[in-house]
Design a protein around this motif. Sequence first.
Motif, mmCIF file in Angstrom:
data_model
loop_
_atom_site.group_PDB
_atom_site.id
_atom_site.type_symbol
_atom_site.label_atom_id
_atom_site.label_comp_id
_atom_site.label_asym_id
_atom_site.label_seq_id
_atom_site.Cartn_x
_atom_site.Cartn_y
_atom_site.Cartn_z
ATOM 1 N N ILE A 75 -0.095 12.300 1.125
ATOM 2 C CA ILE A 75 0.768 11.143 0.861
ATOM 3 C C ILE A 75 1.642 10.842 2.079
ATOM 4 N N SER A 96 0.833 -1.210 0.000
ATOM 5 C CA SER A 96 0.000 0.000 0.000
ATOM 6 C C SER A 96 0.865 1.255 0.000
ATOM 7 N N THR A 140 1.522 7.154 3.786
ATOM 8 C CA THR A 140 2.734 6.319 3.769
ATOM 9 C C THR A 140 3.399 6.270 5.142
ATOM 10 N N ILE A 185 0.850 4.103 -3.103
ATOM 11 C CA ILE A 185 0.502 5.489 -2.796
ATOM 12 C C ILE A 185 1.645 6.431 -3.160
#
Length: 456
Positions: A324, A302, A328, A306
């Motif tokens: 972001i 994931s 993250t 991203i």
Amino acid sequence: MVHSSKSRLPAAQVWLYGLPALALTAVGIPLLLYLVPFYTEEKGLHPEVVGGILFAVRLADAIFDPTFGAISDRVRTRWGRRRPWLLVGTVLLVVAIWHAFLPPAEVSWVYFLVWMTILYASWTMVIVPYVAWGAELTGDFDERTRIAGIRELFLLVGTVLAAGVPTILQTFGLSGKAATMETIGLFVIVVLPLTLVLVFWKVPEPTMLAASHHHGWRASFDAIRKNGPFLRLISAFLLNATAQAMVATLFFFYVKFVLQAPAMGPVLLLIYFVAGIVAVPLWMWLAERFGKHRTWAFSMLSSALIFLITPFLGPGDVWIFFVISILTGMSLGCDQILASSMQADVVDIDSIRSGQQRAGLYFAIWNMVTKMAGGIAAGVTLPLLGYFGFKPAEGYDNPPAAITTLVVLFAVLPPVLRLLSVRIIWNYPITRERHARLRAMLERKLARQAALADQE
């Protein structure tokens, strides 16, 4: 006392054990974030020189780390196997932090080389016995995740404190990379010894039973080479850690020269680490429900997908990068907690085969790979940027090729490395059920050794 697969430590001991990570984190990601810009922009060392030295120091660690790990396993004292090394390493680390974080007005590449070498060697002398101690506290599959989770939670809190230093200093009218480095350095010098005193006082170091002889160096490394799950785990970790180190090394450069918002750098960094702290309980719950390796793989997958949005950003896209950073950043805690917990599990395989307790050697190799990832990141990215004409100096107009290289190294290559890591770890063989069988075998072996020792 040998802690079994059913052992659950008191909460106070686990929290006290994790406390030193609050200070140890300053030699991790924040060091990559602040050290490179500090020595290149304010001390005038060329990026290629800084990157080359960091890479060379990490190569030297390829010899020192496993050597020290094996020694820490073999040497036994009446104070335990781990405490004496932690004490000596802390003294050396405090001295190295003082010189590296609070250098004189003018420094040469020799000064940088000497103190980086001492800093990373002394950090090994602290972090290897510290993490090995945690792995030996229990043999329970999920309890190890709890211990690693609390330790890494303190690490993330310490990272947030380090990331927030520039903002905190600004409220007092102070600014600049030198003030940031000095504040972090003094924090480590004060907090690390105090927290280790509490660990020595309240956290037991289990007595580890082993065969009466020790295998030689060649036999030890041959056993590690044949430990398939460990090789698989360390390969995945190296790829993911290198991706993290590349992002950390280039973070401020990206925010300053691509997003063109240097003032937002500390804020974006802070939110990234705060998101990692908030998500820690979630990853621990998911790991208990779905297994460690699958949860870690999902986290990396994931995060990589991203982050692949990042290459398309440019000046003014700060708020997109803000989102972001949150998404993250949530994966950061998972990377640290589950990989470390899985590492403790594969040590049990070696203990069954060899009859030895070599957590120190295994975690020394782990530590070596961690520093190697940072060395690869600095030793590859900084010289490449320099080759394409990148200069971090204020007012310098970097050519388009340099900015493109920066974007590729910061925003494209790290997600690719994470995806490769996911591919390696997806079908990892050590599940909760298999580890329970392995641990039962190990405890039967330890019980037989204890019975023989009593007879003698």
